[in-house]
Structure formats: structure tokens, C-alpha cells
Design an enzyme around this catalytic site. Structure first.
Site, PDB file in Angstrom:
ATOM      1  N   GLU A 216     126.507 -40.152  -6.917  1.00  0.00           N
ATOM      2  CA  GLU A 216     125.838 -40.166  -8.217  1.00  0.00           C
ATOM      3  C   GLU A 216     124.766 -39.072  -8.230  1.00  0.00           C
ATOM      4  OE1 GLU A 216     124.315 -44.019  -9.293  1.00  0.00           O
ATOM      5  OE2 GLU A 216     123.397 -43.287 -11.144  1.00  0.00           O
TER       6      GLU A 216
ATOM      7  N   ASN B  26     124.175 -45.496 -13.088  1.00  0.00           N
ATOM      8  CA  ASN B  26     123.252 -45.538 -14.228  1.00  0.00           C
ATOM      9  C   ASN B  26     123.060 -44.149 -14.831  1.00  0.00           C
ATOM     10  OD1 ASN B  26     122.944 -48.257 -13.650  1.00  0.00           O
ATOM     11  ND2 ASN B  26     121.026 -47.995 -12.531  1.00  0.00           N
TER      12      ASN B  26
ATOM     13  N   ASN C 122     129.298 -47.470 -17.352  1.00  0.00           N
ATOM     14  CA  ASN C 122     128.770 -48.088 -16.133  1.00  0.00           C
ATOM     15  C   ASN C 122     127.847 -49.249 -16.466  1.00  0.00           C
ATOM     16  OD1 ASN C 122     128.076 -48.004 -13.130  1.00  0.00           O
ATOM     17  ND2 ASN C 122     126.039 -47.808 -14.054  1.00  0.00           N
ATOM     18  N   GLU C 123     128.080 -50.396 -15.848  1.00  0.00           N
ATOM     19  CA  GLU C 123     127.173 -51.566 -15.931  1.00  0.00           C
ATOM     20  C   GLU C 123     126.591 -51.753 -17.333  1.00  0.00           C
ATOM     21  OE1 GLU C 123     124.327 -51.483 -12.676  1.00  0.00           O
ATOM     22  OE2 GLU C 123     125.905 -51.904 -11.222  1.00  0.00           O
TER      23      GLU C 123
ATOM     24  N   TYR D 148     125.812 -55.843  -4.431  1.00  0.00           N
ATOM     25  CA  TYR D 148     125.025 -55.414  -3.272  1.00  0.00           C
ATOM     26  C   TYR D 148     124.380 -56.638  -2.665  1.00  0.00           C
ATOM     27  CZ  TYR D 148     125.352 -50.772  -5.447  1.00  0.00           C
ATOM     28  OH  TYR D 148     125.804 -49.597  -6.004  1.00  0.00           O
TER      29      TYR D 148
ATOM     30  N   GLU E  65     131.449 -50.518  -6.851  1.00  0.00           N
ATOM     31  CA  GLU E  65     130.147 -50.398  -6.164  1.00  0.00           C
ATOM     32  C   GLU E  65     129.997 -51.602  -5.249  1.00  0.00           C
ATOM     33  OE1 GLU E  65     126.545 -49.454  -8.303  1.00  0.00           O
ATOM     34  OE2 GLU E  65     127.665 -48.319  -9.814  1.00  0.00           O
TER      35      GLU E  65
ATOM     36  N   GLN F  76     126.617 -45.766  -1.627  1.00  0.00           N
ATOM     37  CA  GLN F  76     127.234 -44.530  -2.040  1.00  0.00           C
ATOM     38  C   GLN F  76     127.644 -43.769  -0.791  1.00  0.00           C
ATOM     39  OE1 GLN F  76     125.008 -42.564  -5.189  1.00  0.00           O
ATOM     40  NE2 GLN F  76     124.761 -44.453  -6.366  1.00  0.00           N
TER      41      GLN F  76
HETATM   42  O1  AHR Z   1     124.431 -47.341  -6.759  1.00  0.00           O
HETATM   43  C1  AHR Z   1     123.129 -47.409  -7.288  1.00  0.00           C
HETATM   44  C2  AHR Z   1     123.107 -48.012  -8.680  1.00  0.00           C
HETATM   45  O2  AHR Z   1     123.455 -49.359  -8.595  1.00  0.00           O
HETATM   46  C3  AHR Z   1     124.082 -47.456  -9.684  1.00  0.00           C
HETATM   47  O3  AHR Z   1     123.612 -46.326 -10.338  1.00  0.00           O
HETATM   48  C4  AHR Z   1     124.241 -48.581 -10.650  1.00  0.00           C
HETATM   49  O4  AHR Z   1     125.495 -48.592 -11.257  1.00  0.00           O
HETATM   50  C5  AHR Z   1     123.962 -49.828  -9.827  1.00  0.00           C
HETATM   51  O5  AHR Z   1     123.043 -50.647 -10.421  1.00  0.00           O
END
Ligand code: AHR
Length: 494
Positions: free
Chosen positions: A22, A67, A167-168, A239, A287, A344
């Protein structure tokens, strides 16, 4: 454990070993791209980083966000570099110089033997920018946007196959956050015109940002109700962290990932039934990782810097163990999880770190990811496992043994991936490999460490590193091994 050639989950889609770059922190600038570095190539890409990414054998890299993409004007990143605008980047509160954009990233992806998983901005932009980007990237020539690409020095189209529709979009932090119905509508209309430009592309609709979102499940159902006929995948993001410093509970979090995958699969199939459709929607876990070490530091950073260090988690041995468990979990669901992106790849919550002007080095999580990517290609098998279990703060019946196996028929190889979650004791593994007659152990790789918090750094890059002195052997049709306490194991048989 029992393994049988005929107990198949699925042929594994190689894109399950994807990752993510990103425009965030030092992922692009000082990560993959550092023109002044002694090892930079003619385009400014670091050759040492290219070498490490190739070691990981990453088939697909999601780009440019995250993001970031929800505020990105893709046109800013093409054409003569000197004429590209500097912009305030609102997602991560930095300054984006746009020195690297779509074409440069496509070049880099080729250098690391990856495909690009391209994301369009459905935050501040919409249908028009999305279809123009597909035309710019994938149409051969003879139209405004494709000829613009040609004029930028890229005669051949990039032919990006996999595309993310935003995205999100369920997250209030997202630029252009939407309700499920709002997103479902714009994603459908964007998908239609993107496929009218290039019918060969595959599309990923945004699922929830994580399974704890208050809108989770309703979001997926509504979005799929709108987009079902126009997309191939729905995304999952997750995450995990260990702020409470409860290791046994932390490494059980892959059970949460397992439940998340099962729930999203069920929602996809509910909408399939509701629509009387023959089409199956698959999952893009685009992700996933451990992320928490850097959150406090990031909350104190001054805004509007160019490529500041952001999300620079330094990973521990216990993080590598959870990453191993998460990889195993996705392989066990490889009949539905077709794409996954470790988030990432460089510097930002990443397996690869770089020093400005200096070394590139491997984090602890590099190893399970590399092993799975190298040896986890072929058919995922469904092992029958009977393991002792434990209870932790948030989970009951956590198996000490987390395991799966992959059969690579072409190479005539069988690989068992196994984690021993036990913090105190080794675990005796006995695995019946019945119809794998004559198979012998080629190698037993182990990642273990007496200190669950051990980490690698630029100065000590080998504090956590695998060895291949595991003791697995085949006796009377059974693989037998003592899996060291709290270890990641790769048992390769042929
Ligand atoms: O990977 C970091 C961030 O985590 C990304 O930009 C977003 O999609 C997620 O919240």
C-alpha cells in the site's frame, strides 16, 4: 493424524500466497523503491528487496491500498514523474509524492514474478474512474485511456486480472464510508462497466473490515444481494494482537479466523440459495496478519510527512507461530479461500524490513509464509486429527496440534505443516500416511525458540530462524516425530 491421497479439500489456488503493498509508511518509498540506495536498479527499485520477495514466491500483490485507495486519484500516478502532483494523503495523514504509480508498480511486480491485484477507489471516486482505469491498464490501444498508457511508454496492456472494488467500505474510518446498500449499489454499477471494458477480469467485493464489526454478516448479505451476479469473490480482513500478553490465548486466535471463514462461506451460500443461483462466490482473505506492536507509536506521529515509519511492527517468535496457524487455517479452507494477501509485504506490518540506505532483513513471520508458499502448492488434504486440547481466556478446546498437508502430485511430494501450540512440552506426532507408499522424509524444518518474544532486528537478523534438524522419520507407514514445544514444523516427504 491420518492422511490419505483421496481425502482432498481442493486444488490450492496459488493466489492464496498473495501479499499487499500500500502507499503507506515506508512500504513503497524506502521499501521497494529507493533510488539513492546502492542496490537500486535503473528504475530505483531495491534489488535486495526484489531478491527477498522472490524468495517468498509471491504470486499476487494487492495495490495501491488499503485505506489509501479510497482517496487516490489514479491519474496522479501516471505520466511524466516530474509533472505528478504532491497530495495530502488523508487516510494515513502523510504527503504522497506520486513518484511511483500504476505503471512503475506493474514493472516492479514483473521483476518479482507477481501479478497485480488492483484496487479501484470507490470512496471519493466511482464508476467513471474505475472503468477508465481498467481501460488504461487492460485495453490494447486505439482509445483515449489506452493510448494515454501507450504514450506513457507502456505499449502492451498490463492485463491485470484480479480487481478489488474499493476497500473496507463498512469502516467509519474509510474515506467515503458507505452503508451496505450504498456500497452494494456502487460496487454493482462499477463492476458492470469494468467488465464491459474487459470481460476477462475477476472482481472482489468488500466484505467486513473484521468479524467484530457491528454490521458484520448483515453487511456481507446485503452487499452480495446486490453484487452476486457481477463479482467472483467477497473479501475478509482480520488482524490479531496480543496486548494482554497471553500467549496461549493469542496463538488460539486462528480458531477465530476459522469461524470467520465458515461464517462468510455460509453467507455466500445463503445468498446463492436465495437467488436460486448456480454460481458460487469464493473468498478473498485479502488482509491478514498480526498487527498491534506499532499502534501506540503511530498514534503519536506528526502528520504530513513523506513516507514516515508507520505500522512498523517488529515481530516475535509467537507472532510467527500464529501466522503459521493462520496459513494452516486458510489451507484447510482452500476449497473456498482462493485469494489471500498477507498484509503487508515490506516495512508496513511486513515480513521484510529495510534500513534507509542499508540492509533488508527477514522478520520472524517471513519463515512460515515462505515455507507455505514454497511447499504448499498442489492439493490440500483433509487430515483426520486427534489432539490433546487446552482452554484459554477466549477459546475452549484449542488443539495443541494445528496441522494440514499438501500433496504435490507433479513433484511427487507430500508436505505436512504442523504447529505445536504447547508452551511447555514437545508433542509426539504420529501420522498414518497409508496410500503414500514408499514416501520418506526429505527434510524436517523447524522454527523454534526458547523465548516466545525473540525477534529479529537489522543488527541481529538470525535470532529467530529455522533449522532443518527436525527428527521426523517414516516407520511402518507412519510419520513419527517429536514436535518441539511451541514450534512451526514443515515435514517434507517424497
Ligand atoms: O493494512 C493496513 C490497513 O488495514 C489497510 O490500509 C486497511 O485496509 C486496513 O484497515
Amino acid at each position: 493424524m491420518i492422511l490419505d491421497k483421496d481425502f482432498k479439500v481442493s486444488e490450492i489456488d496459488n493466489r492464496i500466497y498473495g501479499s499487499f503493498i500500500e502507499h503507506l509508511g515506508r512500504a513503497v518509498y524506502e521499501g521497494i523503491y529507493e533510488p539513492g540506495h546502492p542496490l537500486a536498479d535503473e528504475q530505483g527499485f531495491r534489488k535486495d528487496v526484489i531478491g527477498l520477495v522472490k524468495e517468498l514466491n509471491v504470486p499476487l500483490v494487492r495495490y495501491p491500498g488499503g485505506n489509501f485507495v479510497s482517496g487516490y486519484n489514479w491519474e496522479d500516478g501516471v505520466g511524466p514523474v516530474g509533472e505528478r502532483p504532491r497530495r495530502l494523503e488523508l487516510a494515513w495523514r502523510t504527503i504522497e509524492t506520486n513518484e511511483v504509480g500504476t505503471n512503475e508498480f506493474a514493472d516492479w511486480a514483473k521483476k518479482v514474478n507477481s501479478e497485480v491485484n488492483m484496487a479501484v477507489n470507490l470512496g471519493t471516486r466511482g464508476i467513471d474512474a474505475a472503468r477508465n482505469l481498467v481501460e488504461y491498464c487492460n485495453h490494447p490501444a486505439g482509445t483515449y485511456w489506452s493510448d494515454l498508457r501507450v504514450s506513457h511508454g507502456y505499449k502492451a496492456p498490463h492485463k491485470f486480472k484480479t480487481w478489488c472494488l474499493g476497500n473496507e467500505m463498512d469502516g467509519p474510518w474509510q474515506i467515503g464510508h458507505k452503508t451496505a446498500a450504498e456500497y452494494g449499489r456502487i460496487a454493482t454499477e462499477a463492476a458492470k462497466v469494468m467488465k464491459w471494458v474487459d470481460p476477462t477480469i475477476e472482481l472482489v467485493a468488500c466484505g467486513s473490515s473484521n468479524s467484530a464489526m457491528p454490521t458484520f454478516a448483515d453487511w456481507e448479505a446485503t452487499v452480495l444481494d446486490h453484487t452476486y451476479d457481477h463479482v467472483e469473490y467477497i473479501s475478509l480482513h482480520q488482524y490479531y494482537g496480543n496486548k494482554e500478553d497471553d500467549t496461549a490465548n493469542f496463538v488460539a486466535r486462528s480458531l477465530d479466523m476459522d469461524a470467520f471463514i465458515r461464517s462468510v462461506t455460509a453467507i455466500c451460500d445463503y445468498i446463492k440459495a436465495k437467488k436460486h443461483s448456480k454460481k458460487t462466490i469464493n473468498l478473498s482473505f485479502d488482509e491478514w496478519n498480526v498487527w498491534y506492536h506499532s499502534r501506540d507509536a503511530d498514534s503519536k506521529r506528526d502528520p504530513w510527512q513523506i513516507a514516515p515509519p508507520q505500522l512498523e511492527d517488529i515481530y516475535t517468535h509467537e507472532d510467527a507461530i500464529l501466522v503459521g496457524c493462520m496459513l494452516i487455517t486458510m489451507l484447510r479452507h482452500s476449497d473456498r479461500v482462493k485469494i489471500a494477501c498477507l498484509a503487508q509485504l515490506v516495512n508496513v506490518i511486513a515480513p521484510i524490513m529495510t534500513e534507509k540506505g542499508g540492509a533488508a532483513w527477514k522478520q520472524t513471520i517471513f519463515y512460515p509464509y515462505m515455507h507455505a508458499s514454497a511447499y504448499g502448492r498442489g492439493v490440500a488434504l483433509n487430515p483426520i486429527i486427534s489432539s490433546p486440547k487446552y482452554d484459554s481466556k477466549d477459546f475452549t478446546d484449542v488443539p495443541y496440534l494445528e496441522s494440514t498437508a499438501v500433496y504435490n502430485e507433479a513433484a511427487d511430494e507430500l508436505t505436512i505443516f504442523a504447529v505445536n501450540r504447547d508452551l511447555e512440552d514437545s508433542l509426539y506426532l504420529e501420522c498414518d500416511i497409508r496410500n503414500f507408499d514408499g514416501y520418506r522424509v526429505v527434510e524436517h524444518i523447524v522454527l523454534e525458540n526458547g523465548d516466545v518474544k525473540a525477534r529479529n532486528t537489522a543488527g541481529n537478523q538470525a535470532s529467530v530462524a529455522p533449522h532443518n534438524n527436525g527428527n521426523a522419520e517414516v516407520k511402518d507407514g507412519f510419520v513419527q516425530s517429536m514436535l518441539p514445544k511451541f514450534s512451526w514444523n514443515v515435514i517434507r516427504l517424497a
